[in-house]
Design a protein around this motif. Structure first.
Motif, short mmCIF file in Angstrom:
data_model
loop_
_atom_site.label_atom_id
_atom_site.label_comp_id
_atom_site.label_asym_id
_atom_site.label_seq_id
_atom_site.Cartn_x
_atom_site.Cartn_y
_atom_site.Cartn_z
N ASP A 1 -26.44 2.33 24.27
CA ASP A 1 -25.35 2.80 23.42
C ASP A 1 -25.91 2.77 22.09
O ASP A 1 -25.86 3.65 21.19
CB ASP A 1 -24.34 1.99 23.73
CG ASP A 1 -23.05 2.23 22.83
OD1 ASP A 1 -22.82 3.54 22.79
OD2 ASP A 1 -22.64 1.70 22.08
N THR B 1 -19.37 -1.65 25.06
CA THR B 1 -19.64 -0.62 24.01
C THR B 1 -18.52 -0.41 23.16
O THR B 1 -18.75 0.27 22.04
CB THR B 1 -20.07 0.81 24.63
OG1 THR B 1 -18.86 1.26 25.29
CG2 THR B 1 -21.15 0.72 25.60
N GLY B 2 -17.25 -0.59 23.74
CA GLY B 2 -15.99 -0.23 22.72
C GLY B 2 -15.66 1.19 22.71
O GLY B 2 -14.95 1.35 21.94
N LYS B 3 -16.44 1.73 23.52
CA LYS B 3 -16.08 3.31 23.56
C LYS B 3 -15.63 3.72 24.85
O LYS B 3 -15.73 3.18 25.95
CB LYS B 3 -17.31 3.97 23.02
CG LYS B 3 -18.01 3.82 21.84
CD LYS B 3 -19.36 4.60 21.67
CE LYS B 3 -20.02 4.14 20.54
NZ LYS B 3 -21.48 4.35 20.75
N ASP B 4 -14.92 5.03 24.73
CA ASP B 4 -14.20 5.53 25.94
C ASP B 4 -15.35 5.96 27.08
O ASP B 4 -16.16 6.81 26.44
CB ASP B 4 -13.22 6.41 25.57
CG ASP B 4 -11.87 6.12 24.97
OD1 ASP B 4 -11.84 4.95 25.38
OD2 ASP B 4 -11.22 7.00 24.52
N GLU C 1 -25.11 8.39 25.73
CA GLU C 1 -23.91 8.54 26.09
C GLU C 1 -23.90 7.50 27.46
O GLU C 1 -24.76 7.49 28.19
CB GLU C 1 -23.39 9.86 26.58
CG GLU C 1 -22.12 9.60 27.44
CD GLU C 1 -21.74 11.07 27.90
OE1 GLU C 1 -22.52 11.93 27.90
OE2 GLU C 1 -20.50 11.14 28.40
N ARG D 1 -22.17 14.87 27.17
CA ARG D 1 -21.27 14.75 26.14
C ARG D 1 -21.16 15.61 24.73
O ARG D 1 -20.61 16.18 24.58
CB ARG D 1 -21.24 13.25 25.55
CG ARG D 1 -20.64 12.95 24.34
CD ARG D 1 -20.85 11.50 23.79
NE ARG D 1 -22.04 11.34 23.14
CZ ARG D 1 -22.63 9.82 23.01
NH1 ARG D 1 -21.59 8.99 23.08
NH2 ARG D 1 -23.64 9.46 22.75
N PRO E 1 -14.61 13.80 21.57
CA PRO E 1 -15.03 12.50 21.52
C PRO E 1 -16.19 12.20 20.52
O PRO E 1 -16.83 13.33 19.85
CB PRO E 1 -16.09 12.46 22.81
CG PRO E 1 -16.14 13.88 23.27
CD PRO E 1 -15.12 14.78 22.71
N GLN F 1 -25.82 -2.32 26.16
CA GLN F 1 -25.47 -2.25 24.67
C GLN F 1 -26.71 -1.50 24.04
O GLN F 1 -26.41 -0.77 23.10
CB GLN F 1 -25.22 -3.78 23.95
CG GLN F 1 -24.96 -3.63 22.62
CD GLN F 1 -23.59 -3.01 22.53
OE1 GLN F 1 -22.49 -3.71 22.88
NE2 GLN F 1 -23.54 -2.08 21.60
N GLN G 1 -16.67 -0.06 28.91
CA GLN G 1 -15.85 -0.12 27.88
C GLN G 1 -15.97 -1.26 26.89
O GLN G 1 -15.80 -1.53 25.90
CB GLN G 1 -14.48 0.36 28.16
CG GLN G 1 -14.39 1.71 28.65
CD GLN G 1 -13.18 2.70 28.54
OE1 GLN G 1 -13.15 3.91 28.81
NE2 GLN G 1 -12.20 1.85 28.97
#
Ligand SMILES: [Zn+2]
Length: 283
Positions: free
Chosen positions: A72, A111-114, A77, A268, A283, A69, A108
């Protein structure tokens, strides 16, 4: 030119060099030292204003989700390095699918991200494993892979038939291979990991400059345990001892010089800025 800064987020007990002494069932009893090297790295990246890509091992994320966390939160990335650090050739396709699914779900959920990218443990995406592994990577809608080691110098994980520059794969994903330099009959790895640790600074700098002259970004990779000289010293066979420990005392200083001399960014960001995600949502 912006080069690529990548980190394989794994602890000292996860590496191939120590597996003759520490097996996976021992991992739980090993001291977690992942924060030692990772926090040094994060501070250095902050100092230089570098956004990096962290290929997170699912096992490490399970053990220290707050660290993932924090990485992030500090703007880097989060990609995946699989769950249990098993090389692809050690697994059946269905085992790889389960390992990958588990690793992606874990990060995921943190972080709640793809997750956009994957790096195989030990750069084990080879001519032998690629046909089925790429199909599975495509099932998870990953945008890029960074597992190909297109050198002819590694006894097991060379994939010299693959291009050493960023390119599109047959399944639509982007391949971001380990940078290599052609010298006579050899295609040598340019930098990163043990190659960076064992080479004098001027050589690593020259090889990155070679990449610049050829118009291709160099891909740099490092592991947090390489910045932890206080890690437990195991009785390893000579070759493994060199692979795990040689040069770690002076690595931070070399890295400080490297990040002062060259510009780096995350995979990214580089792919995004070069419209490599065309055809998919940015993204
Ligand atoms: Zn690894």
């Amino acid at each position: 030119m912006q080069h690529l800064f990548t980190v394989d987020l794994e602890d000292w007990y996860c590496t191939r060099a120590v597996e003759s002494v520490i097996v996976r069932s021992d991992w739980r009893s090993c001291e977690s030292r992942i924060r030692v090297g990772t926090l040094k790295l994060l501070d250095l990246l902050d100092k230089r204003g570098i956004e990096a890509t962290f290929f997170v091992l699912g096992y490490v994320a399970t053990r220290d989700p707050e660290l993932v966390q924090e990485i992030d939160d500090r703007g880097h990335e989060i990609a995946t390095h699989g769950y249990a650090h098993r090389s692809l050739e050690e697994m059946f396709p269905e085992e790889f699918r389960d390992d990958l699914r588990h690793s992606i779900t874990i990060v995921q959920n943190i972080t709640g991200k793809d997750v956009l990218g994957f790096r195989a443990p030990n750069f084990s995406l080879t001519k032998k494993t690629a046909p089925w592994a790429l199909e599975i990577l495509g099932e998870f809608h990953l945008r890029y892979d960074s597992s190909v080691f297109p050198s002819n110098t590694h006894p097991v994980h060379s994939f010299v038939e693959e291009s050493p520059i960023i390119h599109q794969l047959s399944n639509g994903m982007i391949e971001v291979p380990i940078s290599c330099v052609d010298l006579f009959r050899f295609r040598l790895p340019a930098t990163g990991g043990a190659y960076f640790r064992h080479s004098p600074f001027w050589l690593s700098a020259s090889l990155i400059e070679w990449c610049e002259r050829h118009g291709t970004p160099a891909l740099f990779f490092i592991h947090p345990w390489e910045l932890d000289p206080e890690q437990p010293r195991l009785r390893l066979p000579l070759l493994q001892r060199v692979r795990q420990y040689r040069g770690i005392e002076s690595l931070y200083e070399k890295l400080d010089r490297l990040t002062d001399r060259f510009q780096f960014t995350s995979i990214r960001r580089l792919l995004s800025e070069n419209n490599q995600f065309v055809g998919t949502s940015t993204p």
